[in-house]
Design an enzyme around this catalytic site. Structure first.
Site, PDB file in Angstrom:
ATOM      1  CG  ASP A 127       4.511  -4.358  11.152  1.00 52.59           C
ATOM      2  OD1 ASP A 127       5.371  -4.778  10.224  1.00 52.59           O
ATOM      3  OD2 ASP A 127       4.154  -3.000  11.182  1.00 52.59           O
ATOM      4  CG  ASP A 174       0.856  -3.907   9.514  1.00 52.65           C
ATOM      5  OD1 ASP A 174       1.425  -5.167   9.462  1.00 52.65           O
ATOM      6  OD2 ASP A 174       0.843  -3.072   8.753  1.00 52.65           O
ATOM      7  NE  ARG A 217      -2.458   0.820   3.625  1.00 48.87           N
ATOM      8  CZ  ARG A 217      -3.366   0.674   4.622  1.00 48.87           C
ATOM      9  NH1 ARG A 217      -4.725   0.689   4.645  1.00 48.87           N
ATOM     10  NH2 ARG A 217      -2.761   0.556   5.884  1.00 48.87           N
ATOM     11  CB  THR A 262      -1.753   7.192  -3.312  1.00 44.33           C
ATOM     12  OG1 THR A 262      -1.254   5.937  -3.363  1.00 44.33           O
ATOM     13  CG2 THR A 262      -1.061   8.283  -3.864  1.00 44.33           C
TER      14      THR A 262
END
Length: 209
Positions: free
Chosen positions: A203, A200, A104, A108
């Site tokens: 992670d 996340d 990602r 944006t």
């Protein structure tokens, strides 16, 4: 929301709650994700086609049903999809595996592809795309678009968590793709993370934070 399947089995919800806790270790997060994916696989594969085969029991010959796991493809969106993939392969070890590498863009929030590898003869196969989070929906939309170029028989999308924004985005782009999830959380924050969420997933799975 008719094409959204919310898996509310008590074991699924229990393990998801344990994963959400910020004090959950990398080891326990990985283990729980594997177990949860195995449980979700039962629901996601409920409508798999079966065929009759003749077998011999210790007492006599009979006709019994089996699935053709080789017609099924689990497609993991790298890197976090790996955790769900491992659990589902424990249940359907004969399935083929494809990988889509997407990241990602932090500015944006759009999905950028860097890897794409699929089994042959995808037109004969049913595809289950796996990724822990359906947040903005950009990665899921990009993955399904690429897969549709190969004309598989069917596509399903499986995630642990999603939110109204992610569901709306994926359904607007691909209304024919059913979504299977263990939770529909409240909303996205300004950085495209699901709230309350679990952080996340990549992670936490790999200990890279």
């Amino acid at each position: 929301m008719s094409n959204v399947h919310h898996i509310t089995h008590p074991l699924v919800q229990h393990k998801l709650t344990l994963m959400r806790k910020k004090e959950a270790s990398t080891n326990s997060f990985r283990r729980l994700l594997n177990e949860l994916a195995m449980l979700m696989a039962y629901e996601v594969t409920r409508d798999m086609a079966m065929q009759d085969v003749e077998i011999e029991t210790p007492l006599e010959t009979m006709t019994a049903k089996v699935i053709d796991g080789k017609k099924l493809v689990f497609v993991s969106i790298l890197r976090a999809g790996t955790g769900i993939l491992d659990g589902m392969l424990s249940v359907v070890p004969g399935a083929r595996v494809g990988h889509i590498g997407l990241y990602r863009d932090p500015k944006t929030l759009t999905a950028v592809e860097y890897y794409f590898k699929m089994p042959q003869n995808m037109q004969d196969r049913d595809v289950i795309v796996v990724d822990p989070m359906l947040a903005t929906g950009n990665s899921a939309i990009a993955a399904v678009e690429r897969l549709k170029e190969l004309n598989p028989k069917s596509i399903k999308f499986v995630c642990l968590l999603t939110c109204p924004e992610g569901i709306a985005a994926l359904q607007a782009a691909h209304p024919d793709v059913p979504i299977y999830t263990a939770a529909i959380d409240r909303q996205l924050n300004d950085h495209g993370y699901i709230l309350p969420g679990l952080g996340d997933a990549g992670d936490r799975m790999f200990g890279t934070k």
